[in-house]
Design an enzyme around this catalytic site. Structure first.
Site, mmCIF file in Angstrom:
data_model
loop_
_atom_site.group_PDB
_atom_site.id
_atom_site.type_symbol
_atom_site.label_atom_id
_atom_site.label_comp_id
_atom_site.label_asym_id
_atom_site.label_seq_id
_atom_site.Cartn_x
_atom_site.Cartn_y
_atom_site.Cartn_z
ATOM 1 N N GLU A 121 12.402 8.744 -4.000
ATOM 2 C CA GLU A 121 13.663 9.343 -3.379
ATOM 3 C C GLU A 121 13.217 9.664 -1.834
ATOM 4 O O GLU A 121 12.245 10.129 -1.256
ATOM 5 C CB GLU A 121 14.065 10.630 -4.094
ATOM 6 C CG GLU A 121 14.334 10.608 -5.720
ATOM 7 C CD GLU A 121 14.433 11.952 -6.133
ATOM 8 O OE1 GLU A 121 14.702 12.829 -5.279
ATOM 9 O OE2 GLU A 121 14.723 11.989 -7.525
ATOM 10 N N HIS A 176 4.219 -0.394 0.525
ATOM 11 C CA HIS A 176 5.937 -0.748 0.827
ATOM 12 C C HIS A 176 6.468 -0.249 -0.190
ATOM 13 O O HIS A 176 7.778 0.064 -0.110
ATOM 14 C CB HIS A 176 6.017 -2.100 1.179
ATOM 15 C CG HIS A 176 5.976 -3.080 -0.170
ATOM 16 N ND1 HIS A 176 5.093 -3.930 -0.840
ATOM 17 C CD2 HIS A 176 7.149 -3.211 -1.007
ATOM 18 C CE1 HIS A 176 5.221 -4.413 -1.627
ATOM 19 N NE2 HIS A 176 6.650 -4.289 -1.995
ATOM 20 N N ASP A 236 -1.646 -3.098 2.359
ATOM 21 C CA ASP A 236 -0.580 -2.624 1.809
ATOM 22 C C ASP A 236 -0.715 -2.179 0.224
ATOM 23 O O ASP A 236 -0.263 -2.474 -0.907
ATOM 24 C CB ASP A 236 0.399 -4.127 1.492
ATOM 25 C CG ASP A 236 1.699 -3.795 0.952
ATOM 26 O OD1 ASP A 236 2.344 -2.608 0.982
ATOM 27 O OD2 ASP A 236 2.307 -4.580 0.188
ATOM 28 N N ASN A 279 8.191 -5.954 -9.254
ATOM 29 C CA ASN A 279 6.827 -6.168 -9.625
ATOM 30 C C ASN A 279 5.817 -5.661 -8.730
ATOM 31 O O ASN A 279 4.598 -5.471 -8.928
ATOM 32 C CB ASN A 279 6.462 -7.661 -9.721
ATOM 33 C CG ASN A 279 6.924 -8.361 -11.151
ATOM 34 O OD1 ASN A 279 7.686 -9.299 -11.283
ATOM 35 N ND2 ASN A 279 6.200 -8.006 -12.268
ATOM 36 N N SER A 280 6.080 -5.517 -7.666
ATOM 37 C CA SER A 280 5.316 -4.974 -6.487
ATOM 38 C C SER A 280 4.446 -3.683 -6.744
ATOM 39 O O SER A 280 5.004 -2.781 -7.538
ATOM 40 C CB SER A 280 5.943 -4.621 -5.121
ATOM 41 O OG SER A 280 6.882 -5.826 -4.569
ATOM 42 N N LEU A 289 -14.824 -5.764 16.158
ATOM 43 C CA LEU A 289 -15.430 -6.724 17.113
ATOM 44 C C LEU A 289 -14.798 -6.772 18.326
ATOM 45 O O LEU A 289 -15.534 -6.728 19.400
ATOM 46 C CB LEU A 289 -15.554 -8.134 16.530
ATOM 47 C CG LEU A 289 -16.253 -9.203 17.146
ATOM 48 C CD1 LEU A 289 -17.836 -8.469 17.328
ATOM 49 C CD2 LEU A 289 -16.296 -10.571 16.363
ATOM 50 N N GLY A 290 -13.657 -6.752 18.274
ATOM 51 C CA GLY A 290 -12.812 -6.684 19.772
ATOM 52 C C GLY A 290 -12.578 -8.271 20.482
ATOM 53 O O GLY A 290 -12.905 -8.506 21.640
ATOM 54 N N ILE A 328 -8.807 -14.554 18.634
ATOM 55 C CA ILE A 328 -9.285 -15.776 18.090
ATOM 56 C C ILE A 328 -8.311 -16.819 17.909
ATOM 57 O O ILE A 328 -7.297 -16.295 17.781
ATOM 58 C CB ILE A 328 -10.568 -15.573 16.899
ATOM 59 C CG1 ILE A 328 -9.843 -14.983 15.902
ATOM 60 C CG2 ILE A 328 -11.757 -14.998 17.485
ATOM 61 C CD1 ILE A 328 -10.571 -14.639 14.489
#
Length: 469
Positions: A49, A114, A144, A216-217, A272-273, A276
C-alpha cells in the site's frame, strides 16, 4: 491374403515401437508434483500500500495500476491514463502484487526491490492464508533485492542452492503469483548463464525459458532438488507478455546481499574507479591482441584505487584476482563482490606487454558523489565522454575527438549513440578533446537536428543529432 497379414503385422510392430518410444520419452520427463508440494508452503504473496498526495484527485483503476507497474519495470514507461475521481482530492492508495519466499523459520522473506519500492505498508500472505504486515529490513537497488521480516515462528522455509553449480540445459521451476493468480507453477530449462543486462552491471543473470509474467517478480526459481537457484526478476518482451526469455538473480548473489542487509540494512561494495568498454575485433587488432577479450579502460577516475595503482586509459584488464575477463561486463560484478580495503592483483595488457598491477580497493562512493565527479562529462546530450586512447586515435588516424564511455539515456540513446563511438565533429565544429566537446555541446540549439560525425567500428559517418526539450 498372406501378404496383407504380413503388412498388418509390420504396421502393428511399427506402431508398438513408436508407442514405446513415446512412452519412454514421457517416462524420462521430470515429475514436479513432489517438488511443488514440498516448496509451496514457503512461497508467499506480497502486496503493498502506498499513500500519495494528489492535488487533482485523479486515481488509477486497479487494472491500470497493475499494468502500469509492469510497463514501468520492464519498459520504463506508464502508458495507461488516469481516470478522474473528484471525490478523492488529497490522497489515494495503490496496491501492487509480487512474490517472495521465506528463507528462515523466524520470518525473513526475500523478494525484489521493485516489488516493494515506495511502499508505506507491506503485506505478506502465506500459503495457508495467514497474513502479516512485514518490516523492511533493507534493500539493494543494484541487484533489485529486498529483505523483509515478519513476526512469526517455526515457518516453512526453502533451501538455498549454490547457483555456481547450475548448468545450461538443466530443468528449473518457478512458483509465484502472475497477474495475482497465487501459487502458479511454471517450468522450463536454463537457457544461459552469466547474462549481463544494460542496467544491471552487478548481476550475472540466469536466463531461462520459464514462463514469467507480472506478479512472478521476487518469486523463487527451483532446481529439481527443490532448492532455490535464483530469484525471478525480469523478462524480455516486445508484445507485453512472456516471450520465452526470463532472467533470475543467482542465489549466490542474493545470499551475499542478504548477509549484508541483515547486518547493516544496506550493501557496501568495493570500488576500482574506472570506466571500461568491450574490446571488439577492430580494437583488439589495433592494440595487438590475438583476439577480442578483456576490459578496455577508457577513463580512470581521479583519486580512485585505479589511479593510485597507476592504471592508465588504454590499459586492457585481462584478469582480475585470478579470474579471466572475457567481456568488460564481467569486471563490475567481480569487483562488486569484494570488500573495501581488499588487496587484489590484476593482469593488464599495455604497449604490447602483459603487466601485473596490485590494487587496494576502496569503498564505492555514493552515486551522488560519483555524479558530481562526472559533472563535467555529463551534459545535456545524455552521455559520458572521455579522451580517445592514443593507440585508437593512431589506428583511426585522427587527432582530438572524444570516445563515448557511457550512454546515460535521454538524447544520446534516442539518437542511437553507442558506447565506444568516437565523436570527431559536432554541429560543424571539430572536437579537440573533452573540454572542447562540453563547450560545443552547450551551444547546441534545442528541437533542431545538427550534424554529428561518429566513427563506429572503424567506419566514419554523419548522423543527425537532435535534442528535444
Amino acid at each position: 491374403m498372406n501378404r496383407l497379414l504380413k503388412t498388418m503385422s509390420v504396421a502393428a510392430i511399427s506402431f508398438t515401437l513408436m508407442f514405446s518410444m513415446f512412452a519412454n520419452a514421457a517416462a524420462n520427463l521430470p515429475d514436479f508434483t513432489d517438488l511443488v508440494e514440498k516448496t509451496s508452503p514457503a512461497v508467499v504473496n506480497i502486496s503493498t500500500e502506498q499513500t500519495q498526495s494528489s492535488a487533482t484527485g485523479r486515481q488509477l483503476n486497479p487494472d491500470a495500476q497493475e499494468l502500469n507497474e509492469f510497463f514501468r519495470h520492464f519498459f520504463g514507461q506508464q502508458p495507461f491514463g488516469q481516470q478522474q475521481s473528484p471525490k478523492r482530492q488529497q490522497q489515494r492508495q495503490r496496491s501492487s502484487l509480487g512474490s517472495g519466499f521465506i528463507i528462515s523459520k523466524d520470518g525473513y522473506v526475500l523478494t525484489n526491490n521493485h516489488v516493494i519500492d515506495g511502499a508505506d505498508v507491506i503485506h505478506v500472505r502465506l500459503n495457508d492464508r495467514r497474513e502479516y504486515e512485514a518490516k523492511l529490513v533493507g534493500t539493494d537497488a543494484r541487484t533489485d533485492l529486498a529483505l523483509l521480516k515478519i513476526e512469526a515462528d517455526d515457518l516453512p522455509t526453502v533451501k538455498m542452492a549454490d547457483s555456481d553449480d547450475l548448468k545450461a540445459g538443466q530443468w528449473v521451476v518457478a512458483i509465484g503469483s502472475p497477474f495475482g493468480f497465487d501459487y502458479t507453477v511454471t517450468a522450463g530449462i536454463v537457457s544461459a548463464l552469466g547474462r549481463n543486462l544494460p542496467s544491471d552491471n552487478y548481476v550475472p543473470f540466469i536466463q531461462t525459458d520459464v514462463a514469467i509474467n507480472p506478479g512472478n517478480s521476487g518469486g523463487p526459481l527451483f532446481n529439481l532438488d527443490g532448492e532455490v537457484v535464483g530469484i525471478n526478476s525480469q523478462i524480455y518482451t516486445r508484445s507485453g507478455g512472456f516471450m520465452g526469455v526470463s532472467f533470475a538473480i543467482p542465489s549466490k548473489v542474493a545470499m551475499s546481499v542478504v548477509d549484508q542487509l541483515k547486518a547493516d540494512g544496506k550493501v557496501s561494495r568495493a570500488w576500482l574507479g574506472v570506466i571500461i568498454q568491450d574490446v571488439n575485433n577492430d580494437l583488439a587488432e589495433s592494440f595487438g591482441l590475438d583476439r577480442p577479450h578483456g576490459a578496455l579502460v577508457s577513463r580512470v577516475m581521479p583519486g580512485s584505487p585505479a589511479e593510485k595503482a597507476g592504471l592508465q586509459p588504454g590499459d586492457i584488464i585481462m584478469s582480475f584476482e585470478g579470474k579471466t575477463i572475457e567481456h568488460s561486463s564481467e569486471l563490475p560484478y567481480i569487483v562488486g563482490r569484494m570488500k573495501a580495503d581488499s588487496e587484489v592483483t590484476a593482469k593488464v595488457f599495455r604497449d604490447g606487454d602483459e603487466k601485473t598491477i596490485d590494487f587496494t580497493l576502496d569503498k564505492r562512493p555514493d552515486d551522488s558523489k560519483l555524479a558530481s565527479q562526472d559533472q563535467q562529462q555529463q551534459n545535456r546530450l545524455g552521455m559520458i565522454v572521455g579522451e580517445v586512447p592514443e593507440k585508437l586515435a593512431s589506428r583511426l588516424t585522427i587527432q582530438g575527438g572524444v570516445v563515448v564511455e557511457q550512454v546515460l539515456g535521454g538524447t544520446a540513446a534516442r539518437n542511437g549513440l553507442q558506447q565506444g563511438d568516437v565523436i570527431t565533429m559536432l554541429n560543424g565544429k571539430r572536437i579537440n578533446g573533452v573540454d572542447d566537446f562540453s563547450d560545443i555541446a552547450k551551444g547546441i540549439p534545442s528541437n533542431r537536428s545538427v550534424p554529428m560525425r561518429v566513427i563506429r567500428d572503424g567506419y566514419p559517418m554523419f548522423i543527425p543529432f537532435k535534442i528535444v526539450e
